[in-house]
Design a protein around this motif. Structure first.
Motif, PDB file in Angstrom:
ATOM      1  N   GLN A 166       0.772  -1.056  -0.166  1.00  0.00           N
ATOM      2  CA  GLN A 166       0.023  -0.003   0.067  1.00  0.00           C
ATOM      3  C   GLN A 166       0.892   1.258  -0.087  1.00  0.00           C
ATOM      4  O   GLN A 166       2.041   1.236   0.830  1.00  0.00           O
ATOM      5  N   PRO A 201      -3.698  10.649  -5.517  1.00  0.00           N
ATOM      6  CA  PRO A 201      -3.991   9.356  -5.099  1.00  0.00           C
ATOM      7  C   PRO A 201      -4.378   8.303  -6.369  1.00  0.00           C
ATOM      8  O   PRO A 201      -4.902   7.314  -5.997  1.00  0.00           O
ATOM      9  N   TYR A 225     -11.035  10.519  -0.989  1.00  0.00           N
ATOM     10  CA  TYR A 225     -11.310   9.322  -1.796  1.00  0.00           C
ATOM     11  C   TYR A 225     -11.365   8.056  -1.153  1.00  0.00           C
ATOM     12  O   TYR A 225     -12.307   7.072  -1.233  1.00  0.00           O
ATOM     13  N   LEU A 226     -10.753   8.092   0.179  1.00  0.00           N
ATOM     14  CA  LEU A 226     -10.838   6.549   1.166  1.00  0.00           C
ATOM     15  C   LEU A 226     -12.077   6.709   1.738  1.00  0.00           C
ATOM     16  O   LEU A 226     -12.824   5.550   1.960  1.00  0.00           O
ATOM     17  N   ASP A 227     -12.456   7.804   2.193  1.00  0.00           N
ATOM     18  CA  ASP A 227     -13.753   7.823   3.055  1.00  0.00           C
ATOM     19  C   ASP A 227     -15.080   7.555   1.944  1.00  0.00           C
ATOM     20  O   ASP A 227     -15.876   6.583   2.284  1.00  0.00           O
ATOM     21  N   ALA A 277     -15.179   3.820   1.164  1.00  0.00           N
ATOM     22  CA  ALA A 277     -15.531   3.073   2.282  1.00  0.00           C
ATOM     23  C   ALA A 277     -16.954   3.192   2.591  1.00  0.00           C
ATOM     24  O   ALA A 277     -17.528   2.592   3.288  1.00  0.00           O
ATOM     25  N   ARG A 307      -7.540  13.504  -2.775  1.00  0.00           N
ATOM     26  CA  ARG A 307      -6.542  12.773  -1.898  1.00  0.00           C
ATOM     27  C   ARG A 307      -7.388  12.832  -0.374  1.00  0.00           C
ATOM     28  O   ARG A 307      -7.367  11.681   0.136  1.00  0.00           O
ATOM     29  N   ASP A 352      -3.329   4.687  -6.384  1.00  0.00           N
ATOM     30  CA  ASP A 352      -4.077   3.793  -5.240  1.00  0.00           C
ATOM     31  C   ASP A 352      -5.533   3.614  -5.766  1.00  0.00           C
ATOM     32  O   ASP A 352      -6.157   2.582  -5.373  1.00  0.00           O
ATOM     33  N   LEU A 353      -6.040   4.731  -6.022  1.00  0.00           N
ATOM     34  CA  LEU A 353      -7.789   4.783  -6.310  1.00  0.00           C
ATOM     35  C   LEU A 353      -8.157   3.742  -7.387  1.00  0.00           C
ATOM     36  O   LEU A 353      -9.024   2.944  -7.350  1.00  0.00           O
ATOM     37  N   ARG A 386      -7.748   0.041  -6.366  1.00  0.00           N
ATOM     38  CA  ARG A 386      -8.521  -0.173  -5.621  1.00  0.00           C
ATOM     39  C   ARG A 386      -9.880  -0.458  -6.333  1.00  0.00           C
ATOM     40  O   ARG A 386     -10.578  -1.576  -6.059  1.00  0.00           O
TER      41      ARG A 386
END
Ligand SMILES: *Cc1c(COP(=O)(O)O)cnc(C)c1O
Length: 395
Positions: A5, A199, A35-37, A40, A32, A202-203, A206
């Motif tokens: 990661q 990001p 995106y993770l929030d 998820a 950035r 990584d985006l 995923r």
């Protein structure tokens, strides 16, 4: 946390980061920070999974290719990304990014495309969700890839020619970045592979990881084991390979095989084998391996396959090569053409030229009779038929 990661600044070992003009910082930072929030979030996950199922056609089958298995002397499974809507894995990413763009409140989508495949996947999801779509494409590429230009227009996208420089992918990228700087609040930029500033790598990884998630489940059902001996995928920027590798990265028993395009041969001056020919440098906003001359100028790559004709690779792959977690092989145009014919005639599946590179690489692996190989068949070959007929002297 996984070794593979990116860290908080988007680095995989020495590769990655975000090397962007000051003016672009707010756009990339907004993405950035969120995106993770968003990925998820339960409503995102539900909508994404429903579209993958009902629109893209997932899960794609894992097909035990009996005649290819016999030919190569090991059990070969094909992960059928060629059966996705629009004919390749690229739509897994664009479906996810369009839902992300909506949650960021964006009304306008931009993208750049070389061969046109990512442009088509972007135009498709923009039509689906009713968002304005502008695709930048080198004027030379537009001439070379007319059917994809036609598809994008049919889908309602505006295709804007990039007329500077060599009028190919990097010029289209420059135009897209210029557009994004001028339209910071209402526009999302959909990048099509695991490249670009953090990001994005990584985006996109995923969003493509659904491929290996399904592989594990399907292999368990069909072969009674979750882990194959090899996972094989072709690498242009590296998104289908990232998706195929993702859930195996921390399983050292699984050998990951990434297949680059050697073109006419790695020493011929007409190649796209970045891990062989490249050195660290900055392309498309990240530090990665890059084909360049002694002055740091990007070298023009060559592959018969438009999707592998790229002078860099994503930073995750640069790290997988550097750390030797993945084995990198390169396959010539001629060997890829032969492998496409082999797959067509042994399995009744005409692969994309990109995917044919992965098939050809099976010859280079020390396969044992009880080995299980999962090969990611990234796309279908309809777009390459003219090339096949000409180059294989079938017309
Ligand atoms: C675009 C494309 C590729 C190469 O892109 P990656 O990001 O490396 O996956 C491979 N196969 C097909 C069918 C493609 O359309």
């Amino acid at each position: 946390m996984s070794h593979y990661q990116p860290d908080a600044r988007g680095y995989y070992g020495p590769f990655g980061g975000a090397f962007i003009p000051e003016m672009l910082y707010p756009n990339v930072e907004e993405l950035r920070a969120q995106y993770l929030d968003i990925l998820a979030d339960e409503s995102f996950r539900q909508e994404y999974q429903q579209l993958l199922r009902d629109y893209v056609g997932r899960p794609t089958p894992l097909f035990k290719a009996e005649r290819l298995s016999k030919h190569f002397g090991a059990t070969i499974y094909l992960k059928r990304e060629d059966l996705c809507h629009t004919g390749a894995h690229k739509i897994n990413n664009t479906v996810g990014q369009i839902l992300l763009a909506e949650r960021l409140g964006k009304k306008r989508i931009i993208a750049e495309t070389g061969a046109g495949q990512h442009g088509v996947a972007t135009a498709t999801v923009c039509a689906l969700r009713g968002l304005e779509c502008i695709v930048y494409m080198g004027a030379v590429d537009m001439e070379r890839q007319k059917p994809n230009v036609a598809r994008m227009r049919m889908l309602g996208a505006e295709v804007r020619p990039a007329v500077s420089g060599s009028q190919t992918l990097k010029d289209a990228t420059n135009e897209a970045i210029r557009d994004w700087i001028s339209n910071p609040t209402d526009t999302h930029y959909i990048i099509g592979s695991v490249v670009g500033p953090h990001p994005y790598p990584d985006l996109v990884a995923r969003l493509q990881a659904v491929i290996s998630e399904e592989m594990r489940r399907q292999l368990l059902e069909q072969a009674g084991r979750e882990l194959p001996d090899y996972v094989v995928a072709c690498v242009g920027g590296g998104s289908n390979a990232a998706g195929a590798f993702y859930h195996f990265l921390d399983e050292p028993a699984v050998e990951l095989v990434a297949v680059e395009a050697a073109g006419h041969g790695v020493d011929s001056g007409k190649s796209a084998a970045t891990t062989v020919l490249g050195r660290p440098g900055i392309i498309h906003g990240s530090r990665t391996l890059l084909m360049q001359d002694e002055h740091g100028q990007i070298t023009e790559p060559h592959s018969i396959s438009a999707g592998l004709d790229y002078p860099g690779i994503g930073p995750l792959h640069a790290f997988l090569a550097d750390s030797r977690r993945a084995r990198f092989l390169s396959i010539t145009d001629a060997d890829a053409l032969q492998a496409a014919q082999l797959c067509s005639r042994l399995e009744g599946i005409i692969p994309a030229l990109e995917s044919a590179h992965a098939i050809a690489a099976l010859t280079a692996l020390p396969l044992q009779a009880d080995d299980v190989v999962v090969l990611n068949l990234s796309g279908r070959g309809d777009k390459d038929l003219e090339t096949y007929l000409r180059e294989l002297h079938l017309a």
